[in-house]
Design an enzyme around this catalytic site. Structure first.
Site, PDB file in Angstrom:
ATOM      1  N   CYS A 101       0.833  -1.200   0.000  1.00 10.14           N
ATOM      2  CA  CYS A 101       0.000   0.000   0.000  1.00 10.14           C
ATOM      3  C   CYS A 101       0.869   1.252   0.000  1.00 10.14           C
ATOM      4  CB  CYS A 101      -0.927  -0.002   1.215  1.00 10.14           C
ATOM      5  SG  CYS A 101      -2.100   1.379   1.249  1.00 10.14           S
ATOM      6  N   CYS A 198      -6.462  -3.776   6.689  1.00 12.00           N
ATOM      7  CA  CYS A 198      -7.622  -2.892   6.554  1.00 12.00           C
ATOM      8  C   CYS A 198      -8.741  -3.501   5.733  1.00 12.00           C
ATOM      9  CB  CYS A 198      -7.200  -1.539   5.987  1.00 12.00           C
ATOM     10  SG  CYS A 198      -6.599  -1.597   4.277  1.00 12.00           S
TER      11      CYS A 198
END
Length: 370
Positions: A101, A198
Site C-alpha cells: 500500500c 484494513c
C-alpha cells in the site's frame, strides 16, 4: 510549500496535518477511499479506511480550517494491494499488504496525482524522519522506537522521499501526539489505533482467504516427507506457525512442531522442530534503495524482517540483479514474500522482497527430520 495531507481518520495523520498548517504551509486534506463496499463503522481497533474514518478525517480538516477531499482509489487498491495479497498466498508466500500500500498507493498513485496537481509534498502521520545530508535526503528511524514505522516505508525511492513530509518523526511518544490532538480540539485524540489488515476488518484472514483461494484438504508432512497430519487449505498456514496444526502423529522427541514451509503446488505443509526455523541466508530480486544506492557491492548492515522485529547485524551483497543477506545470528521463521529492510544505524538503506531462504541447519540434519 503546498502540502497534500493524507488523512486516514486517525490521530497521527490529523496531528501531522495540524503541524503542517502551523508550520505555515498551504495544506489540503485528502482521505483515500480504498473500498467501495467498506463497512460503515469500525469494530474496536480493527481496520481503517471505513466510512467512519472518512467522517473523522473531515471533522479534523474542518477543525484545522483546510480544504478536504475524498479520492476514490478503490480500483487501484484492489488491483495493486488486494489482488497482490491473494496471488502471493496462492504462490505460498507471506505478503505484507502495508508495504504494498505504501509502495503502490500512498507514495505512488497518491504522490503522482499530488505532483500533477502542483503539490510539493505528501504529508502523512508515519513515525519516521527525513534527514538532509550533503549526499542527499535520507530516511531514518523515528525518535520513538516503539512507534517507529521506517520499516514499512523502506520501499520509498529517492524521488519519492523528495516529495514526502513526516512531521511526527521527532516526537518522543504517541502519548504526546494524543495530548497534542486533545489540546487542538481534535475529536480523534483518543481514537484507538488500527492493528489489522484494513481490507479484512474482522481479523479472520484464514476465512477471507478461503473464500478467494479455496480450501482444499492436503497433507502435513515432516522434513523427511512422512505424513503427520492433514489440513483444510495450505493458504491458512504461515512459516513459524505453531497453533492450530492438529497433528495426528506426535514428534519423536515430544516437542512442539512448527510450520517450516508451505508448498502450494502440492498443497502440502511441512512442519518440524523450532530449531529448523533458523535461517542463515535470504535473497531476493525485487529490491530498491531509499535514497542513494550503496557504493560497494558488499556492505555491513542491520536487517529487519518484520515491522516489529529486532534488527540483526548482517552482511549483504548485491550481485547479478539480486540482494543476498547472511545474518550474524540466524533469522527465525522467515517466509518468502516477507520484506527485508536494510539499515545503516538509524538510516534506511533499502529493501527487498524475500524470494529464497536457506536453512542455518545442515541439509543432512533437515532431511533426517531433526
Amino acid at each position: 510549500m503546498r502540502i497534500l495531507a493524507a488523512m486516514s481518520g486517525g490521530v497521527d495523520s490529523a496531528v501531522a496535518a495540524a503541524r503542517a498548517v502551523e508550520a505555515g504551509h498551504d495544506v489540503v486534506g485528502v482521505h483515500l477511499a480504498l473500498s467501495r463496499a467498506g463497512g460503515t463503522l469500525r469494530t474496536g481497533s480493527r481496520g481503517c479506511c471505513t466510512i467512519e474514518d472518512a467522517m473523522d478525517a473531515r471533522r479534523a480538516a474542518d477543525r484545522l480550517g483546510i480544504p478536504f477531499y475524498v479520492w476514490d482509489f478503490s480500483e487501484r487498491f484492489r488491483d495493486d494491494v488486494i489482488e497482490d495479497f491473494v496471488s502471493e498466498y496462492k504462490a505460498g508466500r507471506t505478503p505484507n499488504p502495508c508495504m504494498r500500500c505504501n509502495e503502490r498507493i500512498k507514495f505512488a498513485a497518491l504522490l503522482e496525482r499530488a505532483v500533477e496537481l502542483g503539490f510539493d509534498a505528501v504529508c502523512t502521520g508515519h513515525y519516521a524522519s527525513l534527514v538532509e545530508t550533503p549526499d542527499g535526503l535520507e530516511l531514518h528511524r523515528a525518535s520513538d522506537a516503539a512507534k517507529d514505522q521506517s520499516y514499512v516505508l523502506g520501499v520509498l525511492t529517492a524521488e519519492q522521499l523528495a516529495h514526502t513530509y513526516f512531521p511526527l518523526g521527532a516526537t518522543p511518544s504517541k502519548a504526546l501526539v494524543r495530548a497534542e490532538a486533545e489540546s487542538r480540539g481534535l475529536s480523534v485524540a483518543h481514537k484507538p489505533d488500527s492493528h489489522d489488515i484494513c481490507f479484512i476488518p474482522d481479523g479472520d484472514t484464514r476465512g477471507w482467504l478461503a473464500e478467494r483461494v479455496g480450501a482444499e484438504t492436503g497433507d502435513i508432512v515432516d522434513a523427511s516427507g512422512a505424513v503427520v497430519g492433514s489440513h483444510d487449505g495450505a493458504h491458512a498456514y504461515t512459516v513459524g506457525q505453531r497453533r492450530g496444526l492438529r497433528l495426528g502423529v506426535p514428534a519423536p522427541d515430544g516437542k512442539p512442531r512448527f510450520v517450516l514451509e508451505v508448498r502450494p503446488v502440492t498443497n502440502t505443509v511441512v512442519v518440524g522442530p523450532k530449531d529448523a526455523l533458523a535461517i542463515g541466508e535470504i535473497s531476493g530480486e525485487r529490491f530498491s534503495w531509499a535514497g542513494r544506492a550503496p557504493e560497494a557491492a558488499e556492505l555491513r548492515c542491520d536487517v529487519q524482517i518484520r515491522a516489529h522485529a529486532d534488527p540483526v547485524p548482517a552482511r549483504a551483497e548485491v550481485r547479478d540483479g539480486s540482494v543476498t543477506v547472511w545474518p550474524e545470528t540466524p533469522f527465525e521463521g522467515v517466509a518468502p514474500g516477507q520484506t527485508a529492510v536494510l539499515y545503516d544505524g538509524t538510516r534506511v538503506v533499502g529493501q527487498f522482497t524475500i524470494d529464497r531462504t536457506v536453512s542455518a541447519l545442515p541439509a543432512a540434519t533437515l532431511s533426517a527430520g531433526v
